[in-house]
Every structure is written in C-alpha cells, then in structure tokens.
Design a protein around this motif. Structure first.
Motif, PDB file in Angstrom:
ATOM      1  N   ALA A 123      -4.124 -15.299   9.098  1.00  0.00           N
ATOM      2  CA  ALA A 123      -4.623 -15.003   7.757  1.00  0.00           C
ATOM      3  C   ALA A 123      -5.745 -13.976   7.793  1.00  0.00           C
ATOM      4  CB  ALA A 123      -5.124 -16.285   7.091  1.00  0.00           C
ATOM      5  N   VAL A 124      -5.968 -13.391   8.961  1.00  0.00           N
ATOM      6  CA  VAL A 124      -7.012 -12.364   9.100  1.00  0.00           C
ATOM      7  C   VAL A 124      -6.416 -11.018   8.731  1.00  0.00           C
ATOM      8  CG1 VAL A 124      -8.603 -11.224  10.684  1.00  0.00           C
ATOM      9  CG2 VAL A 124      -8.138 -13.679  10.921  1.00  0.00           C
ATOM     10  N   LEU A 125      -7.059 -10.324   7.804  1.00  0.00           N
ATOM     11  CA  LEU A 125      -6.558  -9.028   7.354  1.00  0.00           C
ATOM     12  C   LEU A 125      -6.619  -7.996   8.479  1.00  0.00           C
ATOM     13  CD1 LEU A 125      -8.183  -8.794   3.822  1.00  0.00           C
ATOM     14  CD2 LEU A 125      -5.756  -9.027   4.308  1.00  0.00           C
ATOM     15  N   ARG A 126      -5.605  -7.165   8.547  1.00  0.00           N
ATOM     16  CA  ARG A 126      -5.629  -6.046   9.478  1.00  0.00           C
ATOM     17  C   ARG A 126      -6.775  -5.100   9.102  1.00  0.00           C
ATOM     18  NH1 ARG A 126      -0.859  -5.295  12.461  1.00  0.00           N
ATOM     19  NH2 ARG A 126       0.896  -6.620  11.835  1.00  0.00           N
ATOM     20  N   PRO A 127      -7.254  -4.286  10.074  1.00  0.00           N
ATOM     21  CA  PRO A 127      -8.424  -3.436   9.806  1.00  0.00           C
ATOM     22  C   PRO A 127      -8.298  -2.548   8.580  1.00  0.00           C
ATOM     23  CG  PRO A 127      -7.931  -3.475  12.156  1.00  0.00           C
ATOM     24  CD  PRO A 127      -6.823  -4.221  11.477  1.00  0.00           C
ATOM     25  N   HIS A 128      -7.108  -2.010   8.322  1.00  0.00           N
ATOM     26  CA  HIS A 128      -6.968  -1.073   7.206  1.00  0.00           C
ATOM     27  C   HIS A 128      -6.236  -1.694   6.013  1.00  0.00           C
ATOM     28  CE1 HIS A 128      -8.595   2.095   9.661  1.00  0.00           C
ATOM     29  NE2 HIS A 128      -7.697   1.868  10.598  1.00  0.00           N
ATOM     30  N   ALA A 129      -6.041  -3.007   6.048  1.00  0.00           N
ATOM     31  CA  ALA A 129      -5.321  -3.645   4.948  1.00  0.00           C
ATOM     32  C   ALA A 129      -6.067  -3.495   3.626  1.00  0.00           C
ATOM     33  CB  ALA A 129      -5.090  -5.121   5.258  1.00  0.00           C
ATOM     34  N   ILE A 130      -7.395  -3.515   3.692  1.00  0.00           N
ATOM     35  CA  ILE A 130      -8.174  -3.441   2.453  1.00  0.00           C
ATOM     36  C   ILE A 130      -7.942  -2.120   1.728  1.00  0.00           C
ATOM     37  CG2 ILE A 130     -10.294  -2.444   3.404  1.00  0.00           C
ATOM     38  CD1 ILE A 130     -11.812  -4.522   1.683  1.00  0.00           C
ATOM     39  N   ASP A 131      -7.566  -1.074   2.487  1.00  0.00           N
ATOM     40  CA  ASP A 131      -7.282   0.206   1.841  1.00  0.00           C
ATOM     41  C   ASP A 131      -6.109   0.103   0.881  1.00  0.00           C
ATOM     42  OD1 ASP A 131      -9.328   1.406   3.211  1.00  0.00           O
ATOM     43  OD2 ASP A 131      -8.066   2.223   4.789  1.00  0.00           O
ATOM     44  N   LYS A 132      -5.186  -0.815   1.167  1.00  0.00           N
ATOM     45  CA  LYS A 132      -4.021  -0.991   0.294  1.00  0.00           C
ATOM     46  C   LYS A 132      -4.428  -1.536  -1.071  1.00  0.00           C
ATOM     47  CE  LYS A 132      -1.071   0.132   3.528  1.00  0.00           C
ATOM     48  NZ  LYS A 132      -0.258   1.370   3.455  1.00  0.00           N
ATOM     49  N   LEU A 133      -5.614  -2.128  -1.154  1.00  0.00           N
ATOM     50  CA  LEU A 133      -6.066  -2.760  -2.396  1.00  0.00           C
ATOM     51  C   LEU A 133      -7.071  -1.913  -3.162  1.00  0.00           C
ATOM     52  CD1 LEU A 133      -6.573  -6.341  -0.912  1.00  0.00           C
ATOM     53  CD2 LEU A 133      -4.560  -5.480  -2.128  1.00  0.00           C
ATOM     54  N   GLN A 134      -7.446  -0.762  -2.621  1.00  0.00           N
ATOM     55  CA  GLN A 134      -8.498   0.041  -3.237  1.00  0.00           C
ATOM     56  C   GLN A 134      -8.151   0.454  -4.658  1.00  0.00           C
ATOM     57  OE1 GLN A 134     -11.397   0.614  -2.009  1.00  0.00           O
ATOM     58  NE2 GLN A 134     -11.334   0.626   0.215  1.00  0.00           N
ATOM     59  N   ALA A 135      -6.940   0.974  -4.855  1.00  0.00           N
ATOM     60  CA  ALA A 135      -6.571   1.456  -6.186  1.00  0.00           C
ATOM     61  C   ALA A 135      -6.521   0.322  -7.191  1.00  0.00           C
ATOM     62  CB  ALA A 135      -5.218   2.169  -6.126  1.00  0.00           C
ATOM     63  N   LEU A 136      -6.004  -0.822  -6.771  1.00  0.00           N
ATOM     64  CA  LEU A 136      -5.935  -1.970  -7.670  1.00  0.00           C
ATOM     65  C   LEU A 136      -7.331  -2.468  -8.017  1.00  0.00           C
ATOM     66  CD1 LEU A 136      -4.349  -4.032  -9.248  1.00  0.00           C
ATOM     67  CD2 LEU A 136      -4.004  -5.341  -7.136  1.00  0.00           C
ATOM     68  N   ALA A 137      -8.231  -2.466  -7.043  1.00  0.00           N
ATOM     69  CA  ALA A 137      -9.610  -2.862  -7.321  1.00  0.00           C
ATOM     70  C   ALA A 137     -10.252  -1.917  -8.325  1.00  0.00           C
ATOM     71  CB  ALA A 137     -10.420  -2.889  -6.026  1.00  0.00           C
ATOM     72  N   GLY A 138      -9.973  -0.620  -8.205  1.00  0.00           N
ATOM     73  CA  GLY A 138     -10.506   0.333  -9.171  1.00  0.00           C
ATOM     74  C   GLY A 138     -10.009   0.067 -10.575  1.00  0.00           C
ATOM     75  N   TYR A 139      -8.739  -0.259 -10.689  1.00  0.00           N
ATOM     76  CA  TYR A 139      -8.177  -0.597 -12.006  1.00  0.00           C
ATOM     77  C   TYR A 139      -8.840  -1.842 -12.572  1.00  0.00           C
ATOM     78  CZ  TYR A 139      -4.914  -2.714 -15.314  1.00  0.00           C
ATOM     79  OH  TYR A 139      -4.361  -3.321 -16.417  1.00  0.00           O
ATOM     80  N   LEU A 140      -9.015  -2.868 -11.745  1.00  0.00           N
ATOM     81  CA  LEU A 140      -9.596  -4.124 -12.227  1.00  0.00           C
ATOM     82  C   LEU A 140     -11.057  -3.945 -12.624  1.00  0.00           C
ATOM     83  CD1 LEU A 140      -8.012  -6.609  -9.659  1.00  0.00           C
ATOM     84  CD2 LEU A 140      -7.419  -6.336 -12.080  1.00  0.00           C
ATOM     85  N   LYS A 141     -11.791  -3.110 -11.929  1.00  0.00           N
ATOM     86  CA  LYS A 141     -13.186  -2.871 -12.294  1.00  0.00           C
ATOM     87  C   LYS A 141     -13.291  -2.107 -13.613  1.00  0.00           C
ATOM     88  CE  LYS A 141     -14.290  -1.301  -8.161  1.00  0.00           C
ATOM     89  NZ  LYS A 141     -15.119  -0.722  -7.070  1.00  0.00           N
TER      90      LYS A 141
END
Length: 267
Positions: free
Chosen positions: A162-180
């Motif tokens: 369940a540990v995220l890969r080092p660059h997995a968070i990059d996959k969520l950047q655009a979605l986080a921007g939309y949610l903010k």
C-alpha cells in the motif's frame, strides 16, 4: 601523509554536506539573487513554505536556488522545512516586511510568473485555472454516483503493498488542482484487489491502498473531510481472476467525483 590528506578531505566533504542539509545560521550562506528567469514551485513540500517564499518571485527563487537539494525541480518536505528555517532565521518575526534587496541585487523578476503550487492550499494564484486537458486524460466515465476514473495497481503501488511508488503522486496532481479550485466537490476513493490471498488480507490491503491515495491528496493540499474512503477487497471485480491480465485489472483504486458529470471535462 596521503592517509592524512584523505582524512582531511573526508572531513571537509562531510562538513560541506552538513552545511547543505542544515538551515543557515548566517545570511551570507545563501544565494539571494533572483536570477534571470521566473521560478516555478512544485512538489509536496510547497504547502509548508512560508507565504513570503511561495508567494513572491524572489521567495520562489530563494527556495529553488538554495533548497532544491537534489535538483529535480520539486520541493519535498525536508527541503521546504530547510528553506523555512533559513528564511525565518534571517527575516525574523516580521517576515512580511522582509527587504529582499538588502540581501541581493535588486534585479527585476517578471511578476507574471506562473506558480505551479502543486501542494498549496486552494484559492492560490492558480485558482480557476485547473488543467482541463490533464483532466480529460484521466478518462472519467459516468456512473450513478458521478464521474469515475480508475488507477491501476502498477501505476500506484508495488505488488501487494500500500506504499505509493515515488512518482505516483504526480498522477494525482491535475486532479488535486481541480479539487482545490472546486472546493464543493466531494470524492469517493475505493480500493480493490484480485482474489489471491485471504479475504481478510485482501480487505485490509484494499483499505490501506485507498487510504494511501487519500493521504496523497492531503499532501497536495486537498481538505481531508471531502473524502469517503472504502476498501472492497476482492469484491466487485471488473474482469476474471482466472488470468494474470484479469487480475491486473481487478487490482485498482477508483476515484469518483460525487455528483459530477464525466462529460464536463470533454468540453
């Protein structure tokens, strides 16, 4: 003599490394010049930075020129903490009135710099400018609950982890921007596994994976209370568990924008 020289070199090297990692005790240690181009901030450490650092051209230059230790263009939490500590020591309690020109050439930096504050709170300089093209790339599909997209296990996690890969968070950047930029949108995060392992193990793994994705959004500055987090174990498969390809499809995390239309990102 050679041995002594090697020892001296080793001590000097260690001392230099320590100076890089530890916040400054003297203002002269840092490069205060703004440089000749605008600097962009990105990474999970951005929300930790003082507003004077992430919200001004000189502040962003100060961070990127001095504290991007691994020169990857991203600011992690350790780097942000070092930048804050160094700046606080020099600027003192009245950081908002800090005179940048006192510590470096008063070169003009273009104020139209785009701040890629991937980890900052909503309402910042990018408010209202989420990346529509990147949102389309998630390939949302319509469900009764809302717009849903799927992230496969191998994109986010190592096998059975369940540990995220080092660059997995990059996959969520655009979605986080939309949610903010859309603080009223609530989100469901649902984890799923294949049928290998016991029911208890699969249920626990699916829950921990969903929670890891929620934690990633936390690091990106999206408010925690907006999320519904669930694990479904091996339930609700989307393919057969009799083949490796089918099992791969079943190992997934689904993110649903509750009440939102999938086709709204195609316009």
């Amino acid at each position: 003599m050679k041995t002594t020289n090697r020892m001296i070199l080793a001590v000097a090297t260690a001392a230099s490394a320590l100076l890089v990692a530890v916040p400054a005790s003297a203002q002269g240690r840092w490069d205060w010049a703004p440089g000749d181009h605008p600097y962009r901030l990105a990474g999970p450490g951005v929300p930790m930075l003082y507003p004077e650092l992430r919200g001004t051209p000189r502040g962003r230059a100060f961070v990127m020129r001095n504290f991007d230790f691994n020169r990857d263009g991203y600011i992690n939490r350790r780097e942000a903490d070092a930048a804050d500590s160094a700046f606080a020591e020099v600027a003192g309690p009245d950081r908002a009135r800090f005179n940048w020109d006192r510590y470096g050439p008063g070169r003009t930096v273009r104020e139209e710099v785009v701040v890629v504050d991937r980890g900052g709170p909503g309402g910042g300089p990018n408010r209202g400018h989420w990346d529509r093209s990147a949102m389309r790339d998630y390939h949302f599909r319509q469900t009764p609950e809302g717009a849903r997209m799927t992230l496969q296990e191998d994109v986010l996690f190592q096998t059975d982890s369940a540990v995220l890969r080092p660059h997995a968070i990059d996959k969520l950047q655009a979605l986080a921007g939309y949610l903010k930029d859309n603080p009223g949108v609530r989100v469901s995060i649902d984890g799923f596994t294949d049928s290998r392992g016991t029911d208890a193990h699969n249920q626990d793994l699916s829950e921990r994976r969903a929670e890891s994705v929620r934690t990633a959004f936390d690091q990106l500055g999206v408010v925690r209370a907006r999320f519904r987090v669930r694990g479904h174990g091996e339930g609700d498969p989307v393919a057969t568990n009799a083949t490796p390809a089918g099992m791969r499809l079943n190992r997934r995390v689904e993110v649903t924008l509750l009440g939102q239309r999938a086709d709204s990102f195609d316009r």
